[in-house]
Design a protein around this motif. Sequence first.
Motif, PDB file in Angstrom:
ATOM      1  N   GLU A   1       0.872  -1.162   0.000  1.00 35.54           N
ATOM      2  CA  GLU A   1       0.000   0.000   0.000  1.00 35.54           C
ATOM      3  C   GLU A   1       0.921   1.227   0.000  1.00 35.54           C
ATOM      4  O   GLU A   1       1.827   1.310   0.838  1.00 35.54           O
ATOM      5  CB  GLU A   1      -0.864  -0.007   1.270  1.00 35.54           C
ATOM      6  N   PRO A   2       0.732   2.167  -0.925  1.00 40.27           N
ATOM      7  CA  PRO A   2       1.677   3.304  -0.981  1.00 40.27           C
ATOM      8  C   PRO A   2       1.407   4.350   0.093  1.00 40.27           C
ATOM      9  O   PRO A   2       1.085   5.490  -0.203  1.00 40.27           O
ATOM     10  CB  PRO A   2       1.469   3.856  -2.394  1.00 40.27           C
ATOM     11  N   ASN A   3       1.544   3.937   1.349  1.00 46.42           N
ATOM     12  CA  ASN A   3       1.280   4.864   2.455  1.00 46.42           C
ATOM     13  C   ASN A   3       2.517   5.066   3.325  1.00 46.42           C
ATOM     14  O   ASN A   3       2.440   5.479   4.474  1.00 46.42           O
ATOM     15  CB  ASN A   3       0.106   4.367   3.306  1.00 46.42           C
ATOM     16  N   GLY A   4       3.682   4.754   2.775  1.00 51.36           N
ATOM     17  CA  GLY A   4       4.929   4.951   3.502  1.00 51.36           C
ATOM     18  C   GLY A   4       6.042   4.330   2.679  1.00 51.36           C
ATOM     19  O   GLY A   4       5.788   3.801   1.598  1.00 51.36           O
ATOM     20  N   TYR A   5       7.265   4.419   3.210  1.00 50.56           N
ATOM     21  CA  TYR A   5       8.399   3.810   2.513  1.00 50.56           C
ATOM     22  C   TYR A   5       8.501   2.338   2.901  1.00 50.56           C
ATOM     23  O   TYR A   5       8.035   1.940   3.967  1.00 50.56           O
ATOM     24  CB  TYR A   5       9.702   4.533   2.898  1.00 50.56           C
ATOM     25  N   LEU A   6       9.099   1.558   2.041  1.00 53.53           N
ATOM     26  CA  LEU A   6       9.283   0.140   2.352  1.00 53.53           C
ATOM     27  C   LEU A   6      10.334  -0.038   3.431  1.00 53.53           C
ATOM     28  O   LEU A   6      11.293   0.726   3.519  1.00 53.53           O
ATOM     29  CB  LEU A   6       9.721  -0.627   1.103  1.00 53.53           C
ATOM     30  N   HIS A   7      10.156  -1.086   4.254  1.00 50.08           N
ATOM     31  CA  HIS A   7      11.160  -1.406   5.272  1.00 50.08           C
ATOM     32  C   HIS A   7      11.679  -2.823   5.057  1.00 50.08           C
ATOM     33  O   HIS A   7      11.249  -3.524   4.128  1.00 50.08           O
ATOM     34  CB  HIS A   7      10.599  -1.173   6.669  1.00 50.08           C
TER      35      HIS A   7
ATOM     36  N   ASN B   1      -6.930   3.283  -0.385  1.00 50.04           N
ATOM     37  CA  ASN B   1      -7.201   4.171   0.759  1.00 50.04           C
ATOM     38  C   ASN B   1      -6.595   5.551   0.527  1.00 50.04           C
ATOM     39  O   ASN B   1      -5.508   5.833   1.007  1.00 50.04           O
ATOM     40  CB  ASN B   1      -6.631   3.526   2.021  1.00 50.04           C
ATOM     41  N   PRO B   2      -7.313   6.415  -0.243  1.00 47.10           N
ATOM     42  CA  PRO B   2      -6.704   7.662  -0.703  1.00 47.10           C
ATOM     43  C   PRO B   2      -6.240   8.596   0.409  1.00 47.10           C
ATOM     44  O   PRO B   2      -5.325   9.389   0.207  1.00 47.10           O
ATOM     45  CB  PRO B   2      -7.813   8.327  -1.518  1.00 47.10           C
ATOM     46  N   SER B   3      -6.816   8.480   1.603  1.00 46.65           N
ATOM     47  CA  SER B   3      -6.494   9.486   2.622  1.00 46.65           C
ATOM     48  C   SER B   3      -5.059   9.391   3.123  1.00 46.65           C
ATOM     49  O   SER B   3      -4.517  10.356   3.634  1.00 46.65           O
ATOM     50  CB  SER B   3      -7.471   9.395   3.794  1.00 46.65           C
ATOM     51  N   LYS B   4      -4.413   8.218   2.988  1.00 46.09           N
ATOM     52  CA  LYS B   4      -3.069   8.082   3.541  1.00 46.09           C
ATOM     53  C   LYS B   4      -1.994   7.909   2.475  1.00 46.09           C
ATOM     54  O   LYS B   4      -0.823   7.721   2.786  1.00 46.09           O
ATOM     55  CB  LYS B   4      -3.021   6.856   4.451  1.00 46.09           C
TER      56      LYS B   4
ATOM     57  N   LEU C   1       6.840   4.228  11.782  1.00 43.93           N
ATOM     58  CA  LEU C   1       7.954   4.890  11.087  1.00 43.93           C
ATOM     59  C   LEU C   1       7.510   6.269  10.634  1.00 43.93           C
ATOM     60  O   LEU C   1       8.248   7.249  10.725  1.00 43.93           O
ATOM     61  CB  LEU C   1       8.408   4.041   9.898  1.00 43.93           C
ATOM     62  N   ARG C   2       6.262   6.319  10.171  1.00 51.28           N
ATOM     63  CA  ARG C   2       5.732   7.598   9.718  1.00 51.28           C
ATOM     64  C   ARG C   2       5.702   8.608  10.851  1.00 51.28           C
ATOM     65  O   ARG C   2       6.028   9.773  10.688  1.00 51.28           O
ATOM     66  CB  ARG C   2       4.322   7.344   9.180  1.00 51.28           C
ATOM     67  N   ARG C   3       5.346   8.121  12.018  1.00 45.22           N
ATOM     68  CA  ARG C   3       5.332   9.005  13.184  1.00 45.22           C
ATOM     69  C   ARG C   3       6.733   9.521  13.500  1.00 45.22           C
ATOM     70  O   ARG C   3       6.927  10.707  13.781  1.00 45.22           O
ATOM     71  CB  ARG C   3       4.774   8.230  14.383  1.00 45.22           C
ATOM     72  N   LEU C   4       7.714   8.641  13.439  1.00 49.83           N
ATOM     73  CA  LEU C   4       9.093   9.062  13.708  1.00 49.83           C
ATOM     74  C   LEU C   4       9.525  10.146  12.724  1.00 49.83           C
ATOM     75  O   LEU C   4      10.194  11.110  13.089  1.00 49.83           O
ATOM     76  CB  LEU C   4      10.051   7.874  13.589  1.00 49.83           C
ATOM     77  N   VAL C   5       9.127   9.979  11.464  1.00 52.56           N
ATOM     78  CA  VAL C   5       9.513  10.943  10.429  1.00 52.56           C
ATOM     79  C   VAL C   5       8.749  12.248  10.626  1.00 52.56           C
ATOM     80  O   VAL C   5       9.345  13.327  10.690  1.00 52.56           O
ATOM     81  CB  VAL C   5       9.242  10.364   9.018  1.00 52.56           C
TER      82      VAL C   5
ATOM     83  N   PRO D   1      19.518   6.984   8.436  1.00 52.45           N
ATOM     84  CA  PRO D   1      20.225   5.696   8.539  1.00 52.45           C
ATOM     85  C   PRO D   1      19.915   4.887   9.797  1.00 52.45           C
ATOM     86  O   PRO D   1      20.338   3.754   9.905  1.00 52.45           O
ATOM     87  CB  PRO D   1      21.705   6.118   8.522  1.00 52.45           C
ATOM     88  N   ARG D   2      19.150   5.438  10.734  1.00 51.97           N
ATOM     89  CA  ARG D   2      18.824   4.678  11.945  1.00 51.97           C
ATOM     90  C   ARG D   2      17.557   3.862  11.810  1.00 51.97           C
ATOM     91  O   ARG D   2      17.245   3.044  12.670  1.00 51.97           O
ATOM     92  CB  ARG D   2      18.641   5.633  13.139  1.00 51.97           C
ATOM     93  N   ILE D   3      16.757   4.110  10.782  1.00 50.87           N
ATOM     94  CA  ILE D   3      15.509   3.352  10.675  1.00 50.87           C
ATOM     95  C   ILE D   3      15.635   2.263   9.602  1.00 50.87           C
ATOM     96  O   ILE D   3      16.454   2.371   8.698  1.00 50.87           O
ATOM     97  CB  ILE D   3      14.272   4.259  10.426  1.00 50.87           C
ATOM     98  N   PRO D   4      14.826   1.202   9.735  1.00 49.62           N
ATOM     99  CA  PRO D   4      15.009   0.032   8.867  1.00 49.62           C
ATOM    100  C   PRO D   4      14.292   0.133   7.525  1.00 49.62           C
ATOM    101  O   PRO D   4      13.962  -0.876   6.931  1.00 49.62           O
ATOM    102  CB  PRO D   4      14.421  -1.105   9.703  1.00 49.62           C
ATOM    103  N   THR D   5      14.023   1.363   7.066  1.00 50.56           N
ATOM    104  CA  THR D   5      13.483   1.481   5.713  1.00 50.56           C
ATOM    105  C   THR D   5      14.585   1.069   4.734  1.00 50.56           C
ATOM    106  O   THR D   5      15.778   1.166   5.054  1.00 50.56           O
ATOM    107  CB  THR D   5      13.086   2.934   5.399  1.00 50.56           C
TER     108      THR D   5
END
Length: 567
Positions: free
Chosen positions: A37-43, A72-75, A276-280, A291-295
Amino acid sequence: MDDGEFKATVNFIQEIINQDKKTNKHNGRVHLRFPPEPNGYLHIGHAKSICLNFGLAAQNGGLCNLRFDDTNPSKEDVEYIDSIINDVRWLGFDWEGRLFYASDYFEKMYDYAVSLIKAGKAYVCDLSPEETRKYRGSFKEPGRESPYCNRSVEENLDLFRRMRAGEFPDGSRVLRAKIDMSSPNLNMRDPVLYRILKATHHRTGDKWCIYPMYDYAHPLEDYYEKITHSVCTLEFEDHRPLYDWVLNALNLLDLPQQIEFARLNLTNTVMSKRRLRRLVEEGYVTGWDDPRIPTIAGLRRRGYTSEAIRNFCDRIGVAKTNSVVDIRFLEYCIREDLNIKAPRVMAVLKPLRLVIDNYPHDMVEEMESENNPEDSTAGNRKVPFSRILYIEREDFCEDPPKKYFRLAPGREVRLKNAYIIRCEEFVRDEKTGEIKEIHCTYDLESKSGMPGAKRKVKGTLHWVSADHALKAEVRLYDYLLLDQNEGVEEQEEGEDFIKQIKPNSLEVLDDCLVEPSLAGAASGNRYQFMRKGYFCVDPDSTSDKLVFNRIVSLRDTWDRILKAEKN
Ligand code: ATP
Ligand code: MG
């Protein structure tokens, strides 16, 4: 795969495929998909799924699609689509032009929903979300039928058409499957198929104001693409009856089979996209490629190779029960890869000035240095040596403890690829009392090619020449999370994982010095800084100042764990 070969891996999904081939289930076809789902980066969890799906396709002479599950267009956002395409490619996989979007099927999905209504298998329900929850019951009590479940086909068709036409506000009505309100499986208690959502979609714009739910859309997406084995993670196990219900209710044939496997969890690691989104977004990290996150983007910037990630995914295997993988195993995989690939260079992270008093002023020697002892084709380079050098601050000790084999007053060490030196004295800063310079003498005969070249001393230190070294910034990373077992708690809502964030997960050393062969090192280049670890040139590097990320230290705890287990 970009390396042209694939090790056949046997896991329980491969066994299902073998069985299906035997019975000629899909005329022998094997067709998988990776459906983010394109609602964040891949990890790295997604990497496991990518390696599994594309890997199974490759080892069975089958196909694997890349499909955006964009219902889910909203995210969702195009930024995420671009990053996902880039990351899957970087990992080394090719969908051979089969890139699809769930949103391309919206019209067909709508028509299928109309068919379900006509067959008496779906109805428009006007209960509020709150009422719907109450009617659904719980694990202990059965649900109750919606007062709207016996609407006529005509009325349902009319209402559903008007839902699509935008006549009703968000949340006022839904389309539900008519299945069984007393089913022990809550997913089967007349689940919602469509909801009203007046949001602009990144591909379909404002064309739609009703959107299909995952459980309705996913089996259809798989069916349209002629997927044979629809691999997903364990939390969808209880949804499988609904997956099958949708396809059977529409009387479709040659159906995909949903197969669940255990998702990857890693110790000390935040894995869910939502978190992850929250961290960003809340600025706990610098971006999706911190570089600290597992994306995948973060790991790439950190300096991980796609080979190491693929290897890791292959070795952790595929299971049917959830578990947590020790992050040190991932680190083991990158060390193993870079041990062979990364050129060795000298870099001093916390410099201490060292003067060789008996070395001629103005003399510079070019010291022959091996680029990589693990790679016979890597060749040699020359590293300049002169009277004033820098060594690592921690490599000198005024009053050394036992087993300290580095430099101390009166002691000898070898400087890598150069001479043996002896510490004669040291100078303190008058104000701070800190040691600011050490004075040594060198043994002319101890150089390679000289009679004393083989003379042994206990320690060997790395160094750089003061006049030749380049300035660098080095970023050291620690795990982001305190809690080793964060991985397990992954799915739990409620508790605030932000409290688990380490205050000092990034340490920036900005007075580092590296050997001159690194001049102009390109972003993404990886090196072993001798005795210090593996490092990667960060995109923030400039011609004035190189910037490096520490990928991983040299200390291989995993290696020790393996050895300890054997003994
Ligand atoms: P998250 O829970 O991190 O938000 P997701 O499952 O919502 O991830 P999707 O974009 O829906 O993310 O996932 C695409 C595919 O990747 C799915 O098939 C999903 O099962 C798989 N996947 C996601 N996370 C993991 C993981 N940790 N391990 C293995 N596969 C995963
Ligand atoms: Mg999801």
